[in-house]
Scaffold this active site. Sequence first.
Site, mmCIF file in Angstrom:
data_model
loop_
_atom_site.group_PDB
_atom_site.id
_atom_site.type_symbol
_atom_site.label_atom_id
_atom_site.label_comp_id
_atom_site.label_asym_id
_atom_site.label_seq_id
_atom_site.Cartn_x
_atom_site.Cartn_y
_atom_site.Cartn_z
ATOM 1 C CG ASP A 112 -2.192 0.807 0.996
ATOM 2 O OD1 ASP A 112 -2.357 1.368 -0.108
ATOM 3 O OD2 ASP A 112 -3.030 0.863 1.911
ATOM 4 C CD GLU A 126 0.251 6.100 -3.566
ATOM 5 O OE1 GLU A 126 -0.593 5.251 -3.887
ATOM 6 O OE2 GLU A 126 0.504 6.406 -2.371
ATOM 7 C CG ASP A 166 -8.079 4.470 -0.857
ATOM 8 O OD1 ASP A 166 -7.957 3.246 -1.015
ATOM 9 O OD2 ASP A 166 -7.328 5.145 -0.138
#
Length: 790
Positions: free
Chosen positions: A466, A469, A530
């Site tokens: 996860d 970025e 998301d």
Amino acid sequence: MRSANLVFLFVILLLVSAAAKAQVLGDPVDVGQDFQKLENVYFIGNKVTSFDTATGQGTLQWERYWRNTTLSFNKIDVGFIRGRATEFPNTEYDQDPVLPFAISFVSPRTIRLRLSTRDVPLSDGQSLMLAGPVAKDSSWRVEQNDKEIIYTGAHGRVRIVKQPWHVEIYDQKGRLLTRTQNLGDPGTFFAPVPFSFVRRSNDLARRIAATFELQHNEKIFGCGESFTRFDKRGQRVLVSTRDGMGTQSELMYKPIPFFLSNNGYGMFVHTSAPLTFDFGKYFDAHNVIYSGDEDLDLFIFLGEPKDILSEYTALTGRSPVPPLWSFGFWMSRITYNSEAQVREVAKQLRAHQVPSDVIHIDTGWFETDWRNDYRFAPSRFTDPAKMMRDLREQGFRVTLWQYTYFTGKNDLWKEMVAKGYHVKNDRGQLPSEDATIDFSNPEAVKWYQDKIRDLLKLGVGAIKVDFGEGAPITGQYASGLSGWYEHNLYPLRYNKAVADVTTDTTGENVIWARSTWAGSQRYPLHWGGDAENTDSAMAAELRGGLSFGLSGFTYWSHDAGGFVQKAPRDLYRRWLAWGVLSSHTRAHGAPPRDPWEYDEALTEDFRRALGLRYSLMPYIYAQAKDSSARGFPMLRPLFFEYPNDPTSWTIDDQYLFGSDLLVAPMFAAGDRRKVYLPPGAWIDYQSGRVYEGEKWHEIVAGKIPVVLLVRNHSVLPHIKVAQSTKDMDWNNVELRVFSTDNAPVSGLFTRPDSGLQRLSLAARGRTFALREDPQAGKVKWEITTPALVR
């Protein structure tokens, strides 16, 4: 009067803030802004001063320009004016520098153009983004005279005009695909940015603008998982990783410096520096690649979309096929947080006969939620190893969430900092808040992989990779590079680190990742972030997935129902019906997610939709193997299979799942939608109704709320629905034939333990028969022909 002054001041402040948006931490950088500043020095490619056809290398003179202003008709315009050298001592600097450039060929379809903004030898450009050394193709013929250099190959031609410098790209029939744009291309009162570079006034760094011509009807696709309009023509795309915070903005979890055109070419910018792609937004006839790198390494691919993606993935790598269990259903939410809870979910999945292969534990397996220390909470997980052994016997893998940002409250923060495993700030000191693992440091990678390896040895099936970025763009990295180059490269290093240790430990190349860069397709698989719980977000998610697939990625998934809040019931059932027709299927997000916590009717919807997926597993797995081998996406825009059909290039809310299934998700409540069908006849999978291609139709969805059609003359292998891929019977396979006229049909088949094989059947009386048994008696085939409705 004072009130009026305050209003005026407020308006001025609004205008100023709109014109100069504050750059806050994590915002993508717009490299193109440097090409609008009056204080920078501009250099525009002018003429070839030397060129060696034997090596493909030469030198290019760049003329110096400044930005200037002119006043006319009550307005100020900004243009270009010839500049002169102002450096001192003037003996040490060139007014119009002569710098190296090169052209070479990787294959009959791939051209490589390199140039430098400094007088240094060109690098061979090896990097983590590439799958290996760049090949060299000697099939292109070259000729040179005083005015031009021409390369001719089997699939195209390259013409380099020496003065004023231009590079023109043609197909094998002599049709112009694109060409560089110099000052004055075209004649206009406007001042578009030509092919040039700037020397910035604040740090003397160089930035490049590689400007190419766009045709009036040209369309552009790709750029990674971009959620904006599918066709990027008219858009300005910032190619820099950023937590997308959903699917409703221009921010991207997965930017990729690659795009393709409907005009017969694609381009890959081989760099990890920030990029801005301006696809005709600033000037309609220009495609400008603004690069934060001081060198340009540009690969140009020729052909139709399939040709282009095959060439691009041959260069940067193709996705290996993930393990069969990963193609099963992933049940998840934010977040299961105890052994008892996980065991209960497994029990309920089997009790309700909802097929599933994976139970994912998100942020809640640590003692403190989100505090990632790679240890199961002893207060809530009595024996995690036994739990995973028991679940595996039931056909479940357990996957775990983690990330690589560590706050000061995490004990690992102190260890990382003490050992120097973190990314340092721009002053070479401690990070201001989160400590980020520095994956350019081999020792840090080993430290991190040891923690992941322990979990895999414990029985974990795969790791959720996860975030990634937010690597500091101003940070200092062990590689010796700053975050300017490491920020975008971070997801690739992160994906690789987890995939490598997983493959080494379990023998399976599978992760579940959110962020990427070019080359990450070698480490499947990735999901769409998301998404909001809305119809609009669902449609944007599909656009992102199709764009991602056109950027070299075979596998991609998304959170059925959206992520942020509890999924509205109708949206959840419609989204799941699309999800089961994606390469991978997961339910995840804010609770509740377990369908039985809604009602029995939704649970039945889950059984029915997942039953479709599990019965189609032979088709899905065969298409996966074929797609991986060829560098193709499993989710394909219509034009990927029908490049000569103009309407197919305009469709962004339908797709082809593999080569033979057309999927039109239901993006709004209701039982029908308008669907465009490409050339040929199409058969509704659920109703058997036959539809004519090259037309729009209003089609009613079936009990599974999705429009699903089969390409005529296809055969789809099916298998009996099992509760887990572990329990599938691959020795008994139904071959379902779809043919409107009894013409022969074909398809693909594979077993988990065999290679890819082609199925070919011909009519025999009222039924069909295999022309040849590819399994030589190992499989019992049942051939069926669904009733058709005309």
